[in-house]
Design a protein around this motif. Structure first.
Motif, PDB file in Angstrom:
ATOM      1  N   GLY A  65       0.824  -1.200   0.000  1.00 63.23           N
ATOM      2  CA  GLY A  65       0.000   0.000   0.000  1.00 63.23           C
ATOM      3  C   GLY A  65       0.857   1.248   0.000  1.00 63.23           C
ATOM      4  O   GLY A  65       0.927   1.966   0.995  1.00 63.23           O
ATOM      5  N   TYR A  68      -0.518   4.498   1.292  1.00 63.01           N
ATOM      6  CA  TYR A  68      -0.833   4.659   2.709  1.00 63.01           C
ATOM      7  C   TYR A  68       0.303   5.342   3.475  1.00 63.01           C
ATOM      8  O   TYR A  68       0.094   5.851   4.575  1.00 63.01           O
ATOM      9  CB  TYR A  68      -1.150   3.304   3.347  1.00 63.01           C
ATOM     10  N   TYR A  71      -0.457   8.826   4.272  1.00 64.87           N
ATOM     11  CA  TYR A  71      -1.380   9.042   5.389  1.00 64.87           C
ATOM     12  C   TYR A  71      -0.749   8.671   6.728  1.00 64.87           C
ATOM     13  O   TYR A  71      -1.431   8.633   7.750  1.00 64.87           O
ATOM     14  CB  TYR A  71      -2.655   8.235   5.174  1.00 64.87           C
ATOM     15  N   GLU A  73       0.479   5.759   7.726  1.00 60.15           N
ATOM     16  CA  GLU A  73       0.149   4.422   8.233  1.00 60.15           C
ATOM     17  C   GLU A  73       1.349   3.483   8.083  1.00 60.15           C
ATOM     18  O   GLU A  73       1.290   2.445   7.415  1.00 60.15           O
ATOM     19  CB  GLU A  73      -1.081   3.870   7.509  1.00 60.15           C
ATOM     20  N   VAL A  77       1.582  -0.459   6.601  1.00 64.78           N
ATOM     21  CA  VAL A  77       2.385  -0.734   5.405  1.00 64.78           C
ATOM     22  C   VAL A  77       3.458  -1.768   5.712  1.00 64.78           C
ATOM     23  O   VAL A  77       3.664  -2.711   4.931  1.00 64.78           O
ATOM     24  CB  VAL A  77       3.016   0.567   4.873  1.00 64.78           C
ATOM     25  N   GLN A 252      -5.361  -1.045  14.120  1.00 67.17           N
ATOM     26  CA  GLN A 252      -5.186   0.389  14.276  1.00 67.17           C
ATOM     27  C   GLN A 252      -5.290   0.821  15.725  1.00 67.17           C
ATOM     28  O   GLN A 252      -6.196   0.456  16.450  1.00 67.17           O
ATOM     29  CB  GLN A 252      -6.270   1.086  13.437  1.00 67.17           C
ATOM     30  N   THR A 366      -8.593   4.272   6.978  1.00 64.42           N
ATOM     31  CA  THR A 366      -7.583   3.239   7.220  1.00 64.42           C
ATOM     32  C   THR A 366      -8.003   1.884   6.663  1.00 64.42           C
ATOM     33  O   THR A 366      -9.180   1.514   6.692  1.00 64.42           O
ATOM     34  CB  THR A 366      -7.301   3.098   8.730  1.00 64.42           C
ATOM     35  N   ARG A 367      -7.021   1.152   6.129  1.00 61.23           N
ATOM     36  CA  ARG A 367      -7.232  -0.228   5.682  1.00 61.23           C
ATOM     37  C   ARG A 367      -6.742  -1.214   6.738  1.00 61.23           C
ATOM     38  O   ARG A 367      -6.671  -2.404   6.490  1.00 61.23           O
ATOM     39  CB  ARG A 367      -6.501  -0.483   4.370  1.00 61.23           C
ATOM     40  N   ASP A 368      -6.419  -0.719   7.925  1.00 63.27           N
ATOM     41  CA  ASP A 368      -6.008  -1.598   9.010  1.00 63.27           C
ATOM     42  C   ASP A 368      -7.243  -2.260   9.615  1.00 63.27           C
ATOM     43  O   ASP A 368      -8.372  -2.000   9.197  1.00 63.27           O
ATOM     44  CB  ASP A 368      -5.238  -0.815  10.066  1.00 63.27           C
TER      45      ASP A 368
END
Length: 548
Positions: A65, A68, A71, A73, A77, A252, A366-368
């Motif tokens: 990602g 990300y 952002y 993150e 990542v 997260q 977030t993709r977490d």
């Protein structure tokens, strides 16, 4: 381990298990697989087909990602980057390395910033066989050929590609091979705390008519809610569990609204192949959203995705004309040969159940993930959020927590395991180079089965991997594979999909277990559907004992 005795006396259940997993997407099957491999008695139910929603509607990437990082993150990542090569080794027939070309847009950010981000991307996690990033002069490279002349500078980096729906099916098969039970098209209607565990009522339906055909009772010591976009509904309406706070772990930190989902629609289009080389492109739209253009199914290019808030029923999601126009328009900023909505040969959309982090921008959510576990009123765990690349580590952490809830933690095992069809080296009895395993295996198959059409054998190798020799056992001509139901589609393959991969309908076969829907014409697709309908009728007759 025997189940904990209930404090009340109740009717016998059809199934008594340690863990009931609700949800047949990638997280659900990953958790069921991990738990079964640790020796727990597991039953998974899915209200539709496996991977019939979010998990077959991804951009089909195994990636850290890159975007990300912008952002902040870094933890997500790094976690995803650490998983790339683990996953690529586990099923090299459906996952392989892919190089990405990033044209540099000076109006977005300076080149030094891109270089710094890619250096970080290369070094956040150890790489054993994926090559690192480098700059490329697009005006002097074949990689710049499909682009407009104005794009002169770019960068190339590594990630991976995956057949997402097949990944889900292979995890489910591995779970079953390790003792789990998997029930598709089986909705969880009620879950009630009973003593120290749970009692669930499941409703199975006919794939062709939609009619309820069976009620199934399950007694479980614990429940895992991996229902994806329906996770909140299952927890609050079906289980009626209150979630006053966050005591989960795994994803997260500092979540703005723990235990809440934010549904974001992602849509994709498929067009005839836009370029001849084997790299993918990553473009940044004028609104700063990312768009991928990825080589797909030999003759096509996959383009996506969009990020649009979704507030309707997740089962009703569909791409709309504005999204198609947006993807075509943004591609036109980069490609020398623009595409039009009329060029689209297939499209799909899915709802991503993202963890609500109070972000105002849907693309920045977030993709977490968050794993929320409780012991009251009986042991349960809910999965909030997540992404395809981190499903294995999510499942591993979930299995640790379920084991703790059940009072017996058990050892993790999936980091070095292959999925069904993934042991290419074992079939060939020789070592294979990571990242080149599929091409080496295909060469071995072509020598071993010279009577097979090359294109058909290539498709089988990419779909079934090391199981191809078993599927071809006893055959020395294509005629011995059974009737050719549609061009290049033989009964032996369809029987395998029905008997071992839960396929029941045309969409199961044409768009999830395979992508034959792209390669067959309307008549061929209908022939496959008709064969499956006839097979369902024959099965019903045998089950009822009707006829000769």
């Amino acid at each position: 381990m025997s189940p904990t005795p209930s404090s009340t006396v109740s009717a016998p259940a059809d199934h008594t298990v340690d863990v009931l997993v609700v949800g047949g997407g990638i997280n659900g099957v990953g958790i069921a697989r991990d738990l079964a491999g640790r020796g727990w008695r597991v039953l998974l139910c899915e209200q539709d087909d496996l991977a019939s929603h979010t998990s077959s509607a991804s951009t089909k990437l195994i990636h850290g990602g890159l975007r990300y990082l912008e952002y902040g993150e870094f933890g997500l990542v790094r976690k995803a980057l650490m998983e790339r090569e683990v996953l690529l080794r586990s099923a090299p027939h459906i996952m392989w390395p892919l190089r990405f070309v990033l044209p540099h847009d000076a109006s977005m950010r300076p080149a030094w910033m891109i270089r710094a981000g890619l250096w970080l991307y290369d070094h956040l996690a150890r790489r054993e066989f994926l090559p690192g990033s480098h700059a490329v002069a697009l005006d002097r490279s074949p990689l710049g050929g499909p682009l407009q002349p104005g794009w002169r500078k770019g960068f190339v980096y590594s990630d991976g590609w995956v057949d997402d729906a097949r990944l889900v099916v292979l995890c489910a098969r591995d779970a079953v091979q390790r003792g789990a039970k998997v029930l598709t098209r089986t909705r969880c209607a009620h879950i009630t705390a009973e003593g120290h565990g749970w009692r669930a009522e499941l409703l199975s339906r006919d794939a062709h008519t939609g009619d309820t055909v069976r009620r199934v009772s399950v007694r479980a010591r614990s429940v895992v809610n991996a229902a994806g976009p329906w996770a909140e509904h299952l927890l609050r309406q079906v289980m009626r569990v209150q979630t006053p706070g966050n005591h989960g772990q795994g994803g997260q930190g500092g979540v703005g609204n723990p235990g809440r989902l934010r549904l974001v629609k992602g849509s994709h289009i498929v067009v005839p192949r836009l370029f001849d080389h084997d790299h993918a492109y990553i473009f940044q739209g004028q609104d700063r959203r990312i768009i991928f253009a990825i080589p797909y199914e030999t003759h096509y290019t996959l383009v996506g995705t969009t990020d649009v808030e979704w507030r309707d029923d997740p089962a009703r999601v569909a791409i709309d004309g504005d999204e198609v126009a947006y993807l075509c328009r943004e591609l036109g900023r980069y490609l020398a040969r623009p595409i039009q909505p009329a060029d689209v040969v297939w499209s799909y959309a899915g709802v991503r159940p993202l963890l609500d982090d109070a972000s105002g921008n849907a693309a920045a959510v977030t993709r977490d993930y968050l794993l929320q576990a409780r012991a009251e009123p009986a042991p349960w765990l809910t999965v909030w959020g997540g992404k395809l690349t981190t499903f294995r580590v999510l499942a591993e952490q979930a299995a640790h927590q379920v084991g703790a809830l059940l009072g017996e933690p058990r050892r993790a095992w999936t980091a070095d395991a292959t999925l069904p069809g993934g042991d290419l080296a074992g079939v060939m009895c020789e070592p294979l180079q990571p990242g080149q395993a599929l091409s080496q295996y295909l060469g071995w198959l072509l020598t071993r089965y010279p009577w097979m059409e090359v294109e058909l054998l290539q498709r089988w190798a990419r779909t079934y991997g090391s199981e191809v020799p078993r599927l071809l056992e006893g055959a020395s001509t294509c005629a011995e594979l059974g009737a050719e139901v549609a061009p290049g589609v033989f009964e032996r393959e369809l029987l395998h999909l029905v008997e071992h991969e839960w396929a029941q309908t045309g969409d199961d076969v044409l768009w999830r277990r395979t992508k034959l829907g792209l390669h067959l014409d309307a008549a061929g697709r209908e022939q496959v559907r008709q064969w499956l309908r006839q097979r369902a009728v024959q099965s019903f007759v045998r089950m009822r004992g009707v006829g000769a």
